[in-house]
Design a protein around this motif. Structure first.
Motif, PDB file in Angstrom:
ATOM      1  N   GLU A 181     -45.430  14.824  -5.667  1.00  0.00           N
ATOM      2  CA  GLU A 181     -45.870  14.814  -7.052  1.00  0.00           C
ATOM      3  C   GLU A 181     -47.387  14.676  -7.118  1.00  0.00           C
ATOM      4  O   GLU A 181     -48.004  14.983  -8.137  1.00  0.00           O
ATOM      5  N   ARG A 182     -47.992  14.188  -6.054  1.00  0.00           N
ATOM      6  CA  ARG A 182     -49.452  14.089  -5.964  1.00  0.00           C
ATOM      7  C   ARG A 182     -49.852  14.403  -4.527  1.00  0.00           C
ATOM      8  O   ARG A 182     -49.039  14.313  -3.617  1.00  0.00           O
ATOM      9  N   ILE A 227     -46.254  25.505 -14.690  1.00  0.00           N
ATOM     10  CA  ILE A 227     -47.611  25.060 -14.401  1.00  0.00           C
ATOM     11  C   ILE A 227     -48.510  25.817 -15.362  1.00  0.00           C
ATOM     12  O   ILE A 227     -48.471  27.052 -15.401  1.00  0.00           O
ATOM     13  N   SER A 247     -45.340  21.335 -19.651  1.00  0.00           N
ATOM     14  CA  SER A 247     -45.962  21.635 -18.360  1.00  0.00           C
ATOM     15  C   SER A 247     -45.743  20.499 -17.375  1.00  0.00           C
ATOM     16  O   SER A 247     -45.925  19.328 -17.705  1.00  0.00           O
ATOM     17  N   TRP A 248     -45.384  20.867 -16.143  1.00  0.00           N
ATOM     18  CA  TRP A 248     -45.237  19.900 -15.053  1.00  0.00           C
ATOM     19  C   TRP A 248     -46.602  19.485 -14.533  1.00  0.00           C
ATOM     20  O   TRP A 248     -46.894  18.302 -14.366  1.00  0.00           O
ATOM     21  N   LYS A 249     -47.463  20.463 -14.279  1.00  0.00           N
ATOM     22  CA  LYS A 249     -48.826  20.220 -13.831  1.00  0.00           C
ATOM     23  C   LYS A 249     -49.765  21.125 -14.618  1.00  0.00           C
ATOM     24  O   LYS A 249     -49.380  22.192 -15.108  1.00  0.00           O
ATOM     25  N   GLU A 256     -53.014  12.719 -11.413  1.00  0.00           N
ATOM     26  CA  GLU A 256     -51.802  13.236 -10.770  1.00  0.00           C
ATOM     27  C   GLU A 256     -51.220  14.445 -11.511  1.00  0.00           C
ATOM     28  O   GLU A 256     -50.458  15.222 -10.933  1.00  0.00           O
ATOM     29  N   LYS A 257     -51.578  14.595 -12.792  1.00  0.00           N
ATOM     30  CA  LYS A 257     -51.046  15.711 -13.581  1.00  0.00           C
ATOM     31  C   LYS A 257     -51.867  16.986 -13.412  1.00  0.00           C
ATOM     32  O   LYS A 257     -51.442  18.051 -13.875  1.00  0.00           O
ATOM     33  N   ILE A 279     -53.976  19.892 -11.153  1.00  0.00           N
ATOM     34  CA  ILE A 279     -54.303  20.575  -9.900  1.00  0.00           C
ATOM     35  C   ILE A 279     -55.705  21.143 -10.080  1.00  0.00           C
ATOM     36  O   ILE A 279     -55.921  22.057 -10.884  1.00  0.00           O
ATOM     37  N   ASN A 291     -54.601  16.465  -6.135  1.00  0.00           N
ATOM     38  CA  ASN A 291     -54.015  17.807  -6.121  1.00  0.00           C
ATOM     39  C   ASN A 291     -55.118  18.852  -6.099  1.00  0.00           C
ATOM     40  O   ASN A 291     -55.994  18.843  -6.969  1.00  0.00           O
TER      41      ASN A 291
END
Length: 252
Positions: A17-18, A133, A162-164, A199-200, A202, A223
């Motif tokens: 996740e990170r 994403i 959104s996940w990331k 962490e969210k 990239i 990320n």
């Protein structure tokens, strides 16, 4: 790892996740993918088939199958999504995701202008089908987005599903969160991190100096994205303080 060293930072385990390393595949051959995975799979979390290269890539299904067998997720670049969206072919795009058994999709608006509410609706709809994403920022170096607006856009896209979030830089690392020279827009990053958990995000960081900057700021488990296949192993050594750029960072 091949041997024991003290004072090495802990790395999160896959699936992460990170500490994600997102790799940019700009047209690797089948054999190149096999060779790449033979050394870099443990350190590769997800692969993007850059912009719309999947449209012209030969043996696409075979290539995706090799990544799938290695348990490395793949997704098509956001520019392909934009190419479908601008042509009013969103439903066709969704069928393409199913056809190629993709579990991730990128939603971006770096090359087209669409109302942000509409972009969030795309995210919401796709999040029912795949892990989304979304990319924030423009590919136009003349288009500067104020820090407060970056935060608003990111918060809305998280709420939409959104996940990331990808912080835009292109494969060159010279727009979005960077100046034309490749220098990080430090004030922008500082502002974003007051509201959005690192962490969210990239952070696209194709250049070594950019990777070093984020690792020194946020640690080994930041990320990072748009990493060239040949740079995955070098990046992992930077994360762990085993390259000159970060050698003393974890020894203090």
């Amino acid at each position: 790892m091949n041997f024991q060293l003290n004072n090495i930072p802990d790395r999160s385990d896959k699936p992460r996740e990170r500490g994600i390393t997102m790799v940019m595949d700009k047209g690797l051959s089948i054999r190149q993918v096999e060779d790449f995975l033979s050394v870099a799979e443990p350190h590769t979390d997800i692969v993007k088939l850059g912009w719309a290269t999947s449209y012209v890539t030969p043996n696409l299904e075979q290539k995706l199958a090799i990544y799938r067998e290695a348990k490395v997720p793949v997704y098509f670049g956001g520019t392909l999504f934009e190419a479908f969206a601008i042509r009013n072919q969103f439903d066709d795009y969704r069928r393409i995701l199913d056809q190629y058994k993709l579990e991730y999709a990128e939603v971006s608006d770096g090359s087209i202008d669409i109302p942000h509410e509409q972009k969030c609706e795309y995210i919401h709809q796709l999040s029912k089908q795949v892990t989304v994403i979304s990319e924030v920022g423009s590919k136009d170096e003349e288009k500067i987005i104020a820090p407060y607006r970056w935060i608003e856009l990111m918060e809305a896209e998280i709420q939409a599903g959104s996940w990331k979030l990808i912080a835009e830089a292109r494969e060159s690392g010279s727009v979005g969160i960077y100046r034309e020279s490749g220098e990080v827009r430090q004030g922008l990053i500082d502002e974003i991190l007051t509201q959005i958990p690192y962490e969210k995000i990239i952070f696209e960081a194709p250049q070594k100096a950019q990777q070093v900057w984020f690792i020194k700021l946020l640690g080994a488990n930041v990320n990072l994205g748009n990493i060239a296949p040949a740079e995955v192993i070098p990046l992992e050594t930077i994360r762990l303080g085993l390259r000159g750029d970060t050698f003393s960072h974890y020894l203090k």
